[in-house]
Write an enzyme that holds these catalytic residues in place. Sequence first.
Site, PDB file in Angstrom:
ATOM      1  N   ASN A  12      50.248  81.311 102.582  1.00 53.49           N
ATOM      2  CA  ASN A  12      51.546  80.999 103.682  1.00 53.49           C
ATOM      3  C   ASN A  12      51.993  82.364 104.386  1.00 53.49           C
ATOM      4  O   ASN A  12      52.729  82.542 103.867  1.00 53.49           O
ATOM      5  CB  ASN A  12      52.251  79.409 103.649  1.00 53.49           C
ATOM      6  N   LYS A  14      53.787  82.308 107.208  1.00 56.08           N
ATOM      7  CA  LYS A  14      54.615  82.304 107.789  1.00 56.08           C
ATOM      8  C   LYS A  14      55.068  82.397 109.345  1.00 56.08           C
ATOM      9  O   LYS A  14      53.177  82.851 109.535  1.00 56.08           O
ATOM     10  CB  LYS A  14      56.296  82.617 107.155  1.00 56.08           C
ATOM     11  N   HIS A  99      57.229  71.915 104.772  1.00 60.89           N
ATOM     12  CA  HIS A  99      57.590  73.045 103.751  1.00 60.89           C
ATOM     13  C   HIS A  99      59.317  73.569 103.933  1.00 60.89           C
ATOM     14  O   HIS A  99      60.060  72.703 105.169  1.00 60.89           O
ATOM     15  CB  HIS A  99      57.090  74.450 104.589  1.00 60.89           C
ATOM     16  N   GLU A 101      61.804  75.490 105.008  1.00 59.66           N
ATOM     17  CA  GLU A 101      62.005  76.159 105.621  1.00 59.66           C
ATOM     18  C   GLU A 101      61.842  74.854 107.015  1.00 59.66           C
ATOM     19  O   GLU A 101      62.995  75.140 108.065  1.00 59.66           O
ATOM     20  CB  GLU A 101      61.543  77.535 106.126  1.00 59.66           C
ATOM     21  N   GLU A 171      57.561  73.462  95.939  1.00 56.64           N
ATOM     22  CA  GLU A 171      58.274  74.645  95.874  1.00 56.64           C
ATOM     23  C   GLU A 171      59.904  74.285  95.613  1.00 56.64           C
ATOM     24  O   GLU A 171      59.931  74.121  97.011  1.00 56.64           O
ATOM     25  CB  GLU A 171      57.892  74.806  97.051  1.00 56.64           C
ATOM     26  N   GLY A 177      60.799  82.887  98.072  1.00 56.03           N
ATOM     27  CA  GLY A 177      61.366  85.007  98.837  1.00 56.03           C
ATOM     28  C   GLY A 177      62.855  84.925  97.841  1.00 56.03           C
ATOM     29  O   GLY A 177      62.785  86.061  98.494  1.00 56.03           O
ATOM     30  N   SER A 215      57.659  82.494  95.012  1.00 55.05           N
ATOM     31  CA  SER A 215      57.836  84.596  94.413  1.00 55.05           C
ATOM     32  C   SER A 215      56.236  84.232  92.990  1.00 55.05           C
ATOM     33  O   SER A 215      56.574  84.790  92.392  1.00 55.05           O
ATOM     34  CB  SER A 215      58.910  84.086  93.654  1.00 55.05           C
TER      35      SER A 215
END
Length: 259
Positions: A12, A14, A99, A101, A171, A177, A215
């Site tokens: 991904n 991003k 996701h 985010e 996730e 991250g 991560s």
Amino acid sequence: MSKQRVKWVVGNWKMHGRLADNAALLQSVAEGAGAMADAVRIGVCVPTPYLAQVQSQLAGKPLAWGVQDISTYTHGAYTGDVAAEMAVEFGATLAIVGHSERRAYHAESSELVAAKARRALEAGLTPIVCIGETLDEREAGKTEAVVGGQLDAVLNLLSVQEAARIIVAYEPVWAIGTGRSATARQAQEVHAFLRARLMQKDAALASVALLYGGSVKPENAQELFAQADIDGGLIGGASLKSQDFLAICAAAKAASHAG
Ligand code: PGA
């Protein structure tokens, strides 16, 4: 049970990349992926403007590609949105939906995410449905309630035949991250819960791929992928470095042989 399921490693990107950097990254990932394609399905989900570049560089290579979000509509007055069919025109086969985010910064609800998953399937894309709890939710003992609810929203909308074609990515928001991955045991616990939830809907859903994300690095990938209900990973930061990404793919291959 994990023996029958193929491992997946999906990058991904991003909102990262530029044409020249992408070209170098894609070339080395494509070169390295060849040796693993028998055992691992490898894909990259890129920013939409780079779909044409990815298509021309990866055509004929054993790699899939896709987008990081899609609209719930096929076309219309939705400025800034991208239809699943547009991604399909560039050879995409994958679409990340939901996701964390997007849930956090674009206020996407679980119902909207479910509609996106269905839209992806209708257009011929495999949705990678992301779910996960925040640190507060985990510490309050709500992990199963949160991820169960996020998964149920999708399962409630899809038929069994449709649901059998999705990929789910667990996730945990606190691991994305941050460099702080869930331990293999923490991840396996949630994956086992999700597997049971899928099978509660229908036994046919036992084979849905359940990826872990948050991560994942070359150092922790093999232990994570060795878990009975972890079918691979969704990789953010480490997917931008070909060496790291390929090392994670190699870990998936090793885990698939060990399983
Ligand atoms: P990370 O991101 O690997 O950088 O933690 C994973 C993701 O957000 O998909």
